[in-house]
Design a protein around this motif. Sequence first.
Motif, PDB file in Angstrom:
ATOM      1  N   GLU A  54       0.831  -1.204   0.000  1.00  0.00           N
ATOM      2  CA  GLU A  54       0.000   0.000   0.000  1.00  0.00           C
ATOM      3  C   GLU A  54       0.867   1.256   0.000  1.00  0.00           C
ATOM      4  OE1 GLU A  54      -3.774   2.065   2.343  1.00  0.00           O
ATOM      5  OE2 GLU A  54      -2.837   0.244   3.161  1.00  0.00           O
ATOM      6  N   LEU A  55       1.978   1.228   0.734  1.00  0.00           N
ATOM      7  CA  LEU A  55       2.867   2.387   0.778  1.00  0.00           C
ATOM      8  C   LEU A  55       3.406   2.711  -0.614  1.00  0.00           C
ATOM      9  CD1 LEU A  55       4.555   4.500   2.324  1.00  0.00           C
ATOM     10  CD2 LEU A  55       6.296   2.720   2.632  1.00  0.00           C
ATOM     11  N   LEU A  56       3.865   1.708  -1.324  1.00  0.00           N
ATOM     12  CA  LEU A  56       4.403   1.928  -2.667  1.00  0.00           C
ATOM     13  C   LEU A  56       3.313   2.450  -3.613  1.00  0.00           C
ATOM     14  CD1 LEU A  56       6.652  -1.256  -3.058  1.00  0.00           C
ATOM     15  CD2 LEU A  56       7.324   1.029  -2.303  1.00  0.00           C
ATOM     16  N   ALA A  57       2.124   1.887  -3.486  1.00  0.00           N
ATOM     17  CA  ALA A  57       1.015   2.324  -4.334  1.00  0.00           C
ATOM     18  C   ALA A  57       0.630   3.772  -4.040  1.00  0.00           C
ATOM     19  CB  ALA A  57      -0.187   1.400  -4.137  1.00  0.00           C
ATOM     20  N   GLU A  58       0.624   4.167  -2.772  1.00  0.00           N
ATOM     21  CA  GLU A  58       0.251   5.531  -2.393  1.00  0.00           C
ATOM     22  C   GLU A  58       1.293   6.545  -2.865  1.00  0.00           C
ATOM     23  OE1 GLU A  58      -2.465   7.107  -0.780  1.00  0.00           O
ATOM     24  OE2 GLU A  58      -3.331   5.238  -1.509  1.00  0.00           O
ATOM     25  N   ILE A  59       2.558   6.180  -2.800  1.00  0.00           N
ATOM     26  CA  ILE A  59       3.603   7.087  -3.296  1.00  0.00           C
ATOM     27  C   ILE A  59       3.369   7.380  -4.776  1.00  0.00           C
ATOM     28  CG2 ILE A  59       6.063   7.303  -3.824  1.00  0.00           C
ATOM     29  CD1 ILE A  59       6.611   5.754  -1.215  1.00  0.00           C
ATOM     30  N   ARG A  60       3.095   6.354  -5.540  1.00  0.00           N
ATOM     31  CA  ARG A  60       2.859   6.546  -6.977  1.00  0.00           C
ATOM     32  C   ARG A  60       1.556   7.286  -7.236  1.00  0.00           C
ATOM     33  NH1 ARG A  60       5.163   1.105 -10.072  1.00  0.00           N
ATOM     34  NH2 ARG A  60       7.351   1.780  -9.983  1.00  0.00           N
ATOM     35  N   ARG A  61       0.530   6.992  -6.432  1.00  0.00           N
ATOM     36  CA  ARG A  61      -0.759   7.669  -6.633  1.00  0.00           C
ATOM     37  C   ARG A  61      -0.633   9.170  -6.451  1.00  0.00           C
ATOM     38  NH1 ARG A  61      -4.433  10.106  -3.951  1.00  0.00           N
ATOM     39  NH2 ARG A  61      -3.390   9.733  -1.943  1.00  0.00           N
ATOM     40  N   THR A  62       0.229   9.592  -5.523  1.00  0.00           N
ATOM     41  CA  THR A  62       0.376  11.021  -5.254  1.00  0.00           C
ATOM     42  C   THR A  62       1.326  11.711  -6.237  1.00  0.00           C
ATOM     43  OG1 THR A  62       2.196  10.615  -3.685  1.00  0.00           O
ATOM     44  CG2 THR A  62      -0.049  10.666  -2.793  1.00  0.00           C
ATOM     45  N   GLY A  63       1.817  10.955  -7.225  1.00  0.00           N
ATOM     46  CA  GLY A  63       2.730  11.541  -8.209  1.00  0.00           C
ATOM     47  C   GLY A  63       4.179  11.484  -7.797  1.00  0.00           C
ATOM     48  N   GLY A  64       4.462  10.803  -6.695  1.00  0.00           N
ATOM     49  CA  GLY A  64       5.835  10.662  -6.250  1.00  0.00           C
ATOM     50  C   GLY A  64       6.528   9.497  -6.931  1.00  0.00           C
ATOM     51  N   LYS A  65       7.816   9.377  -6.660  1.00  0.00           N
ATOM     52  CA  LYS A  65       8.611   8.283  -7.201  1.00  0.00           C
ATOM     53  C   LYS A  65       9.382   7.634  -6.066  1.00  0.00           C
ATOM     54  CE  LYS A  65      12.014   7.033 -10.712  1.00  0.00           C
ATOM     55  NZ  LYS A  65      11.082   6.026 -11.280  1.00  0.00           N
ATOM     56  N   TYR A  66       9.491   6.322  -6.114  1.00  0.00           N
ATOM     57  CA  TYR A  66      10.323   5.633  -5.144  1.00  0.00           C
ATOM     58  C   TYR A  66      11.399   4.828  -5.869  1.00  0.00           C
ATOM     59  CZ  TYR A  66       7.335   1.569  -6.207  1.00  0.00           C
ATOM     60  OH  TYR A  66       6.651   0.566  -6.846  1.00  0.00           O
ATOM     61  N   LEU A  67      12.540   4.724  -5.211  1.00  0.00           N
ATOM     62  CA  LEU A  67      13.613   3.846  -5.658  1.00  0.00           C
ATOM     63  C   LEU A  67      14.005   2.958  -4.484  1.00  0.00           C
ATOM     64  CD1 LEU A  67      15.997   6.284  -7.596  1.00  0.00           C
ATOM     65  CD2 LEU A  67      14.372   4.661  -8.581  1.00  0.00           C
ATOM     66  N   PHE A  68      14.282   1.706  -4.769  1.00  0.00           N
ATOM     67  CA  PHE A  68      14.799   0.810  -3.746  1.00  0.00           C
ATOM     68  C   PHE A  68      16.307   1.061  -3.658  1.00  0.00           C
ATOM     69  CE2 PHE A  68      11.227  -1.574  -5.772  1.00  0.00           C
ATOM     70  CZ  PHE A  68      10.333  -1.462  -4.718  1.00  0.00           C
ATOM     71  N   MET A  69      16.764   1.542  -2.515  1.00  0.00           N
ATOM     72  CA  MET A  69      18.175   1.907  -2.349  1.00  0.00           C
ATOM     73  C   MET A  69      18.789   1.022  -1.278  1.00  0.00           C
ATOM     74  SD  MET A  69      19.946   5.647  -1.811  1.00  0.00           S
ATOM     75  CE  MET A  69      19.607   5.854  -0.061  1.00  0.00           C
ATOM     76  N   THR A  70      19.646   0.103  -1.684  1.00  0.00           N
ATOM     77  CA  THR A  70      20.172  -0.881  -0.745  1.00  0.00           C
ATOM     78  C   THR A  70      21.689  -0.934  -0.768  1.00  0.00           C
ATOM     79  OG1 THR A  70      20.165  -3.221  -0.127  1.00  0.00           O
ATOM     80  CG2 THR A  70      19.908  -2.721  -2.471  1.00  0.00           C
ATOM     81  N   ASN A  71      22.253  -1.166   0.402  1.00  0.00           N
ATOM     82  CA  ASN A  71      23.687  -1.400   0.544  1.00  0.00           C
ATOM     83  C   ASN A  71      24.057  -2.855   0.304  1.00  0.00           C
ATOM     84  OD1 ASN A  71      24.783   1.097   1.038  1.00  0.00           O
ATOM     85  ND2 ASN A  71      25.237   0.751   3.198  1.00  0.00           N
ATOM     86  N   ASN A  72      23.076  -3.724   0.236  1.00  0.00           N
ATOM     87  CA  ASN A  72      23.345  -5.160   0.148  1.00  0.00           C
ATOM     88  C   ASN A  72      23.843  -5.513  -1.251  1.00  0.00           C
ATOM     89  OD1 ASN A  72      23.308  -7.959   0.073  1.00  0.00           O
ATOM     90  ND2 ASN A  72      21.472  -8.125   1.333  1.00  0.00           N
ATOM     91  N   SER A  73      25.147  -5.759  -1.347  1.00  0.00           N
ATOM     92  CA  SER A  73      25.747  -6.053  -2.654  1.00  0.00           C
ATOM     93  C   SER A  73      25.831  -7.550  -2.937  1.00  0.00           C
ATOM     94  CB  SER A  73      27.152  -5.443  -2.728  1.00  0.00           C
ATOM     95  OG  SER A  73      27.984  -5.967  -1.710  1.00  0.00           O
ATOM     96  N   SER A  74      25.220  -8.367  -2.091  1.00  0.00           N
ATOM     97  CA  SER A  74      25.272  -9.816  -2.318  1.00  0.00           C
ATOM     98  C   SER A  74      24.338 -10.241  -3.441  1.00  0.00           C
ATOM     99  CB  SER A  74      24.919 -10.581  -1.037  1.00  0.00           C
ATOM    100  OG  SER A  74      23.559 -10.412  -0.689  1.00  0.00           O
ATOM    101  N   LYS A  75      23.344  -9.382  -3.746  1.00  0.00           N
ATOM    102  CA  LYS A  75      22.383  -9.687  -4.798  1.00  0.00           C
ATOM    103  C   LYS A  75      22.496  -8.670  -5.922  1.00  0.00           C
ATOM    104  CE  LYS A  75      18.814 -11.796  -1.851  1.00  0.00           C
ATOM    105  NZ  LYS A  75      19.547 -11.773  -0.582  1.00  0.00           N
ATOM    106  N   SER A  76      22.294  -9.131  -7.152  1.00  0.00           N
ATOM    107  CA  SER A  76      22.238  -8.227  -8.296  1.00  0.00           C
ATOM    108  C   SER A  76      20.842  -7.617  -8.376  1.00  0.00           C
ATOM    109  CB  SER A  76      22.543  -8.989  -9.591  1.00  0.00           C
ATOM    110  OG  SER A  76      21.505  -9.930  -9.858  1.00  0.00           O
ATOM    111  N   VAL A  77      20.677  -6.623  -9.233  1.00  0.00           N
ATOM    112  CA  VAL A  77      19.345  -6.046  -9.437  1.00  0.00           C
ATOM    113  C   VAL A  77      18.376  -7.117  -9.909  1.00  0.00           C
ATOM    114  CG1 VAL A  77      18.009  -4.396 -10.779  1.00  0.00           C
ATOM    115  CG2 VAL A  77      20.219  -3.717  -9.836  1.00  0.00           C
TER     116      VAL A  77
END
Length: 267
Positions: free
Chosen positions: A31-54
């Motif tokens: 719901e949080l991700l959906a609400e950010i987009r509904r309000t015209g905002g943008k989200y990016l997943f920003m992680t320090n975990n380098s064990s996994k690729s995108v």
Amino acid sequence: METIAKNIKLYLLDMDGTLYLGDRLYDFTRELLAEIRRTGGKYLFMTNNSSKSVADYISKLEKMGISATREDFITSSQATAYYLKEHHRGKKLYVCGTKSLIAELESEGFTVTTDIDETQCVVMGFDTELTFQKLWDVSKILLTRKDIPYIATNPDLVCPTEFGSVPDCGSVCIGIENATGRKPIVIGKPSALMPELAMAKWGYSKEETAVIGDRIYTDVKSGLNAGVTGILVLSGESTLQTLAESPVKPHLVLNNAGELLPYLRKL
């Protein structure tokens, strides 16, 4: 909080401990991700975990019911590749990291070698495939070639799991420092590089950007170093005691990121 929610357009979201814990998605995340987009905002997943690729993260999120593309991420692996291109382009890398990190760096045009004599730069990541041979090789390279560049993807001491924590890249770097006396140049949070890359790529100002995460010394400090809003959530590593003892103070403290929802719904 209402003013912050109204002004923020770019949400740089930490993942583990903020949106999920291990393989368990928090109830509010979709719901949080959906609400950010509904309000015209943008989200990016920003992680320090380098064990996994995108690609690994896209697959992980899909299993949790969240659709994502490469454009939805800014990772310490990507930021490390950017830094290496700027400062060590063309050098052969010895990577103490997972196959996923190696693949990510190779996809950016770098040559990765296990031959310590060929090595021109050492990269340390969060290595969930760590062997003693890798520690031996890194120690030998750093001790016998004092001028070789040494880069770490992130400084995190631990990675949270459902049962507690396990050693992360920062803890291994401390072990290497004890053996060699060498400290790495650290690329991921708390460096300002990832927020700066995100703002530059997507065209948002500092006033429109927030970093949200569960660690003061990486997530929040990264936001403060970049001059953007730093929001701490207490759903992962940090506690009220951690906050009280920390010289770094966030702009806002939430029990979890879901507490943003009532304010986003008003927009």
